[in-house]
Design an enzyme around this catalytic site. Structure first.
Site, PDB file in Angstrom:
ATOM      1  CE  LYS A 101       2.779  -4.441   1.076  1.00 12.01           C
ATOM      2  NZ  LYS A 101       2.981  -3.448   2.002  1.00 12.01           N
ATOM      3  NE  ARG A 152       0.339   2.757   5.662  1.00  9.80           N
ATOM      4  CZ  ARG A 152       1.174   2.092   4.985  1.00  9.80           C
ATOM      5  NH1 ARG A 152       1.187   2.534   3.662  1.00  9.80           N
ATOM      6  NH2 ARG A 152       2.000   1.022   5.297  1.00  9.80           N
ATOM      7  CE1 TYR A 181      -6.967   2.460 -31.843  1.00  6.06           C
ATOM      8  CE2 TYR A 181      -5.500   1.474 -30.129  1.00  6.06           C
ATOM      9  CZ  TYR A 181      -6.541   1.324 -30.993  1.00  6.06           C
ATOM     10  OH  TYR A 181      -7.414   0.546 -30.835  1.00  6.06           O
ATOM     11  CG  MET A 196      -7.110  -3.030 -23.706  1.00  8.08           C
ATOM     12  SD  MET A 196      -8.863  -3.194 -23.588  1.00  8.08           S
ATOM     13  CE  MET A 196      -9.596  -1.601 -23.605  1.00  8.08           C
TER      14      MET A 196
HETATM   15  C1  LIG Z   1       4.731  -3.654   2.426  1.00  9.48           C
HETATM   16  C2  LIG Z   1       5.176  -3.306   3.594  1.00  9.48           C
HETATM   17  C3  LIG Z   1       6.264  -3.897   4.037  1.00  9.48           C
HETATM   18  C4  LIG Z   1       7.275  -4.360   2.964  1.00  9.48           C
HETATM   19  O1  LIG Z   1       8.063  -3.442   2.307  1.00  9.48           O
HETATM   20  P1  LIG Z   1       9.216  -3.546   1.183  1.00  9.48           P
HETATM   21  O2  LIG Z   1       9.597  -2.070   0.887  1.00  9.48           O
HETATM   22  O3  LIG Z   1       8.515  -4.252  -0.008  1.00  9.48           O
HETATM   23  O4  LIG Z   1      10.216  -4.436   1.596  1.00  9.48           O
HETATM   24  C5  LIG Z   1       6.858  -3.935   5.150  1.00  9.48           C
HETATM   25  N1  LIG Z   1       5.969  -3.294   6.213  1.00  9.48           N
HETATM   26  C6  LIG Z   1       4.524  -3.036   6.108  1.00  9.48           C
HETATM   27  C7  LIG Z   1       3.825  -2.355   7.057  1.00  9.48           C
HETATM   28  C8  LIG Z   1       4.382  -2.826   4.674  1.00  9.48           C
HETATM   29  O5  LIG Z   1       3.095  -2.404   4.513  1.00  9.48           O
END
Ligand SMILES: *Cc1c(COP(=O)(O)O)cnc(C)c1O
Length: 404
Positions: A61, A161, A291, A339
């Site tokens: 992701k 969640r 700055y 920046m």
């Molecule tokens: C992001 C995520 C993971 C991976 O987690 P890591 O700690 O990066 O290994 C696994 N399962 C779900 C549902 C996630 O959102």
């Protein structure tokens, strides 16, 4: 070449070297070999724990945690990843368009009006809610010769969640399973405290998930891919089931659990962030730098300007706290990170000159030695967590892919 050549469809090729038209020397280098190594390291770990079949579904992701999802997926798919996990439907579609064929789980839990799109791209959404049921009912996927829409059911065992609560899980499973054109092929949960030293919360989640699983199995529910573990849980050997969902581990970052760094010995860092010195100046003692005059040299000093700043993801909390490597030696960030740039104190780096490489994250071999800035050091100095460091690296920093 025909458009339909099935196995050669590769839309975006990873770039292997800096093209001539990139002026700024700031870039992120992604080691494809380290990625393959880390997938293998997780597999080896699972087989040592005698987990069979021990499927690995890397989490890619957020553009593969900032590393570039198409290139990462392509590399891991060829190295034998069993599937992939993303958060958004858009991320799944991007991977299909890049030619990825492995199963792709979309974990975000909201799909707007994109269900037909999901089915078309053979993406597997994570579902659990009444709203998902309703949308799939309205979609009325054809039963006939088309592939069914595969979904995984998520159970909220304590994360609070996403997911159906355990008490309603079986009824929800049956409701999804009864929809025409829908096949429930997986069952999952997610740990809220995989990286807290005590196992109390994880054990509670596991026992609640196991109860749901037993209930489904005694009712002869279809064979499911069951999965729960992120990187930390994978290293701890908890909740491994049929598949694991490591994100962090794929990118070569150990999971911090208390004072331990799980997986550290078997992983190789994937990301290296480098730039070059673009300006050098000799400043008299007492001169202010940057700055707000926050940085001030206390002796006659040599100060280098480096073209990386907070717009690149080099966050302002590195101000007067970060370190960078020049000629194989660590030097401090001087003054406020701006920046597009920041300054480093290179007074103690003999032979330093404009265009010298500056390593912001990773290792450097130089005339003065071998030095490294680990992800954990980098994150700690900025008050970030490793996940945040990787995903904060901005679009302005080009990613380059190295085989080695
Ligand atoms: C992001 C995520 C993971 C991976 O987690 P890591 O700690 O990066 O290994 C696994 N399962 C779900 C549902 C996630 O959102």
């Amino acid at each position: 070449m025909s458009d339909e050549a099935p196995s050669s469809v590769r839309i975006q090729r990873p770039r292997r070297s800096a093209p001539e038209d990139i002026v700024r020397p700031t870039r992120a280098e992604v080691s494809l070999d380290a990625l393959r190594h880390n997938l293998h390291a997780v597999r080896t770990h699972l087989s040592q724990l005698c987990v069979s079949p021990g499927k690995v579904w890397p989490v890619i992701k957020a553009d593969a945690y900032g590393h570039g999802a198409p290139a990462v997926a392509r590399t891991l798919e060829r190295a034998g990843a069993d599937g992939f996990c993303v958060a958004l439907a858009e991320e799944g579609i991007e991977l299909r368009e890049a030619g990825i064929r492995a199963p792709i789980l979309v974990m975000g839990g909201y799909y707007g009006h994109a269900y037909a799109e999901l089915a078309h791209h053979r993406l597997t959404p994570v579902v659990y809610g009444e709203n998902h049921l309703e949308a799939l009912r309205l979609l009325a996927l054809p039963d006939g010769d088309r592939m069914p829409l595969r979904v995984h059911l998520k159970v909220d065992t304590g994360m609070g969640r996403l997911g159906v609560l355990p008490a309603a899980a079986r009824a929800r499973f049956e409701a999804f399973s009864s929809l025409p054109g829908v096949e429930v092929t997986g069952l999952m949960t997610h740990f809220a405290e995989a990286d807290t030293p005590d196992l109390f919360a994880m054990r509670a989640q596991l026992s609640s998930f196991d109860a749901v699983l037993r209930d489904l199995r005694t009712r002869g529910a279809a064979p499911l891919v069951v999965h729960a573990a992120n990187s930390a849980a994978t290293w701890r050997g908890l909740g491994l089931y049929d598949a694991v969902r490591p994100g962090l581990a794929m990118y070569g970052v150990a999971s911090p659990v208390g004072d331990k760094a799980l997986g550290e010995a078997s992983l190789r860092p994937v990301l290296r962030l480098r730039t070059e010195i673009v300006d050098l100046r000799e400043l008299p003692a007492g001169q202010a730098v940057g700055y707000g005059g926050l940085g001030r040299v206390t002796r006659a000093s040599r100060v280098a300007t480096v073209p990386i700043g907070y717009a690149d993801g080099y966050v302002r909390s590195h101000t007067q706290a970060g370190r960078m490597l020049v000629r194989g030696r660590a030097v401090p960030v001087l003054g406020v990170v701006s920046m597009d740039m920041c300054m480093i104190d290179v007074t103690d780096v003999p032979g330093v000159s404009i265009a010298d490489e500056v390593v912001v994250l990773g290792t450097q071999q130089g005339p003065l030695g071998h030095a490294s800035i680990s992800m954990s050091e980098f994150a700690a100095s900025a008050g970030q967590i490793p996940w945040e460091v990787m995903t904060t690296l901005s679009r302005r920093v080009p990613r380059f892919y190295r085989e080695s």
